[in-house]
Design a protein around this motif. Sequence first.
Motif, PDB file in Angstrom:
ATOM      1  N   THR A  51       3.731  11.811  -1.447  1.00 19.91           N
ATOM      2  CA  THR A  51       4.103  10.517  -0.893  1.00 19.91           C
ATOM      3  C   THR A  51       3.754  10.455   0.585  1.00 19.91           C
ATOM      4  N   LYS A  52       3.477   9.257   1.066  1.00 22.10           N
ATOM      5  CA  LYS A  52       3.162   9.053   2.470  1.00 22.10           C
ATOM      6  C   LYS A  52       4.420   8.983   3.338  1.00 22.10           C
TER       7      LYS A  52
ATOM      8  N   PHE B 201       9.117   2.264   8.621  1.00 19.94           N
ATOM      9  CA  PHE B 201       9.793   1.463   7.603  1.00 19.94           C
ATOM     10  C   PHE B 201      10.579   2.379   6.670  1.00 19.94           C
ATOM     11  N   GLY B 202      11.797   1.940   6.339  1.00 17.92           N
ATOM     12  CA  GLY B 202      12.652   2.744   5.474  1.00 17.92           C
ATOM     13  C   GLY B 202      13.287   1.903   4.391  1.00 17.92           C
TER      14      GLY B 202
ATOM     15  N   ASP C 245       5.341  -2.532   5.549  1.00 15.92           N
ATOM     16  CA  ASP C 245       6.179  -3.005   4.448  1.00 15.92           C
ATOM     17  C   ASP C 245       5.476  -2.775   3.112  1.00 15.92           C
ATOM     18  N   LYS C 246       4.165  -2.988   3.073  1.00 11.97           N
ATOM     19  CA  LYS C 246       3.417  -2.768   1.830  1.00 11.97           C
ATOM     20  C   LYS C 246       3.488  -1.302   1.404  1.00 11.97           C
ATOM     21  N   GLU C 247       3.326  -0.409   2.365  1.00 12.82           N
ATOM     22  CA  GLU C 247       3.401   1.013   2.036  1.00 12.82           C
ATOM     23  C   GLU C 247       4.802   1.372   1.544  1.00 12.82           C
ATOM     24  N   ARG C 248       5.821   0.772   2.131  1.00 12.03           N
ATOM     25  CA  ARG C 248       7.196   1.009   1.685  1.00 12.03           C
ATOM     26  C   ARG C 248       7.383   0.587   0.232  1.00 12.03           C
TER      27      ARG C 248
ATOM     28  N   GLU D 191       5.122   2.996  -2.110  1.00 14.72           N
ATOM     29  CA  GLU D 191       5.604   4.372  -2.220  1.00 14.72           C
ATOM     30  C   GLU D 191       6.933   4.450  -2.966  1.00 14.72           C
ATOM     31  N   SER D 192       7.843   3.529  -2.682  1.00 15.08           N
ATOM     32  CA  SER D 192       9.137   3.567  -3.376  1.00 15.08           C
ATOM     33  C   SER D 192       8.976   3.214  -4.847  1.00 15.08           C
ATOM     34  N   ARG D 193       8.096   2.275  -5.148  1.00 18.75           N
ATOM     35  CA  ARG D 193       7.856   1.938  -6.549  1.00 18.75           C
ATOM     36  C   ARG D 193       7.273   3.130  -7.307  1.00 18.75           C
TER      37      ARG D 193
END
Length: 376
Positions: A20-21, A225-226, A248-251, A254-256
Amino acid sequence: MAVAISLGFSAGAAVAQFETKAARVYMIDAETGTTLYAKDPDAVFPPASLAKLMTMEVVFDALKSGRFSPETTFQVSEHAWRTGGAPSRTATMFAAVKSFVPLGDLIQGATVITANDACIVMAEGISGSEAGFTELMNERARQLGLAKSVFVNPTGLPADGQSVTVRDLVTLARHIWQAYPEFYPLYAQPEYKWNKINQQNRNPLIKLGIGADGLATGFAEGAGFGIVASAAGDGKRLFLAMSGMSSDKERVDESRKLIEWGMRAFRRIDIFAADETVGEARTYGGEKARVRLSAHGPVSMLVPAENRDKVIARIVYEGPVEAPIEAGQPVGKLKVWVGDMLTQETPLYAAESVGVGSLWQRTLDALEELAIGWLR
């Protein structure tokens, strides 16, 4: 003292590989508490709006205790309006200055749209000031076992010394789910309208169809971003905290990916039935040399479905345990490692009472402790 035990099933699994990033990640299975993924979980960082989870825990606790009700009204002070309301240009429910707002509506403002004015109004209404409320936040944090988190205000707005860890945030999120089932569904509410302004839930995962039903997002300079997320599906519920993403896109991405991986990559195994003897601990000065140990309820865990390798379990306790010992007395923990990661800790208790032994038994124990105690 640690005692290795056999879990009675074939080799478990090395932690399944996932990249994950995110800079900091912690994810668990809600029911068993099994750690599914960890990446620098105890590093501190500024929480931004993720701090509002602690704010809401204090508010929910105040409601549960009966000190306040959803119908209790609090006035919007000029400080709350300027700092967290329309003039602040931050997340707000647009509560009018000097107006009175029911606590139930303030809670929706804080949980659905992470409104800063709602958090300040609740803090002032419950404790008289943000500072007084923050003392409650930190007191509750210590009670709940949040080892490293420190809160300076109820909003998460930038403040020196305010910090959390992803492990603490997951602990907090799981507690809110367990302790306040009547309020928890608010985090999945799709929208909220106040002062004739309708706003969508700020959690980007809610609409993705991955079972997400909470909880909060945040952004802080230097920490990126968290998110603190919960998701349910396929008989599982996962809690996830991530921080250090670049957008926000990376958040979202990555969480998905991590939630979907967590749902499909693990299977549940039952280790011990309720009240089953897990193992034994040595006693000191007791009528029996060992005392049987058990957990309060069944013990289960999640292991990776593939890439199977090794599960190690140990009973860890301060010992030998001095007699007399009462049935139900806390003795130690069952710790389970999957690969090289500690994935689960379960408290263990004496499954029986052990009285004080004879003078001869106590003398033998004393001699044995004298002979080998220094080797520990």
